[in-house]
Design a protein around this motif. Sequence first.
Motif, PDB file in Angstrom:
ATOM      1  N   PRO A  93       0.728  -2.687  -2.977  1.00  0.00           N
ATOM      2  CA  PRO A  93       0.395  -2.128  -4.230  1.00  0.00           C
ATOM      3  C   PRO A  93      -0.602  -1.131  -4.118  1.00  0.00           C
ATOM      4  O   PRO A  93      -1.410  -1.268  -3.033  1.00  0.00           O
ATOM      5  N   SER A  94      -0.272   0.042  -4.618  1.00  0.00           N
ATOM      6  CA  SER A  94      -1.102   1.254  -4.515  1.00  0.00           C
ATOM      7  C   SER A  94      -1.400   1.710  -3.311  1.00  0.00           C
ATOM      8  O   SER A  94      -2.731   1.872  -2.723  1.00  0.00           O
ATOM      9  N   PRO A  95      -0.708   2.052  -2.254  1.00  0.00           N
ATOM     10  CA  PRO A  95      -1.258   2.498  -0.733  1.00  0.00           C
ATOM     11  C   PRO A  95      -1.687   3.708  -0.976  1.00  0.00           C
ATOM     12  O   PRO A  95      -1.229   4.591  -1.635  1.00  0.00           O
ATOM     13  N   ASP A  96      -2.678   4.038  -0.278  1.00  0.00           N
ATOM     14  CA  ASP A  96      -3.316   5.087  -0.086  1.00  0.00           C
ATOM     15  C   ASP A  96      -3.918   5.731   1.133  1.00  0.00           C
ATOM     16  O   ASP A  96      -4.478   5.112   1.824  1.00  0.00           O
ATOM     17  N   PRO A  97      -2.968   6.646   1.893  1.00  0.00           N
ATOM     18  CA  PRO A  97      -3.013   7.142   3.152  1.00  0.00           C
ATOM     19  C   PRO A  97      -4.474   7.450   3.408  1.00  0.00           C
ATOM     20  O   PRO A  97      -5.023   7.360   4.663  1.00  0.00           O
ATOM     21  N   ALA A  98      -5.224   8.185   2.541  1.00  0.00           N
ATOM     22  CA  ALA A  98      -6.554   8.619   2.544  1.00  0.00           C
ATOM     23  C   ALA A  98      -7.694   7.621   2.747  1.00  0.00           C
ATOM     24  O   ALA A  98      -8.668   7.963   3.456  1.00  0.00           O
ATOM     25  N   ALA A  99      -7.223   6.434   2.505  1.00  0.00           N
ATOM     26  CA  ALA A  99      -8.229   5.282   2.520  1.00  0.00           C
ATOM     27  C   ALA A  99      -8.135   4.302   3.714  1.00  0.00           C
ATOM     28  O   ALA A  99      -8.746   3.545   3.845  1.00  0.00           O
TER      29      ALA A  99
END
Length: 281
Positions: free
Chosen positions: A267-273
């Motif tokens: 769910p909601s993968p964020d490359p920046a995080a």
Amino acid sequence: MLSRFLLVASLSACGTSQRTTPDPAATPLEVVSAVFDAVTEGDEASIRALVREDYIQHSALAEDGIEGFIGIVDLLRASEITTHRVLTQDDLVALHQTYALPDGQRLVAFDVFRVEGGQLAEHWDALQPEVTETVSGRSMVDGPTQVDPLANTAESQALVEGFVRVVLSEGNFDRLGEFISEASYAQHNPAIDDGLVGLGAFAASLAEQGLGFGYTRSPLVVAEGDFVLVGSEGFSGPTDAPPFAIFYDLFRVEGGRIVEHWDVLPPSPDPAALPHGNGFF
């Protein structure tokens, strides 16, 4: 289904055991098993010997390098891990697993390890909260677990890669019948029913809601016999501004067609995080 401990024990009976020096002659599966054994025992010396200093991490849960691995050992030891399927191809080992975390959460996961010189060198994963009520009535992890030793790995991989490219990347859903069995298609995605009819109904439902999905690249593939795991990047959500998405799909092939499918969609993968600069792949 094999628990982590049964998996390790079965491999240990074949000659795998804890060790404080890497064995370049060990198979990738033996190395992965030895690392899990060392984690279970809290044996940091063996872990440091079996995991490269420059260990490349793609997980959103850990930092890069051996210290990042050491940093999640306590969480792994406190979790109950059930291994459902194991695939090996060349230097890669893929595990289909369920994690029961200390806080009560249950996550379905794919873990993929690359082994080099008797040590873990790289890791990819995807985790999704377990869904117990599914459209098809199948769970996210049930179904056949053993690789068919008579199945042709190259043929299975070519079929699945063709499906991912033609249908999921290029959007040619009118060509589903070239890849997926019309007689029997078992679905383990919680939101989709069995068969081509189930896929059609799911696609129609997305269109009615103004939602869509697509795959932009699929850089991770592990195939053995009749099973093929594909890790992909893409998008999923409102068609006017679809957010970034990660897809891990496991397919089973029989008679020249795909007959079964499991997946994990973080769910909601964020490359920046990510806690490292390696990306999800």
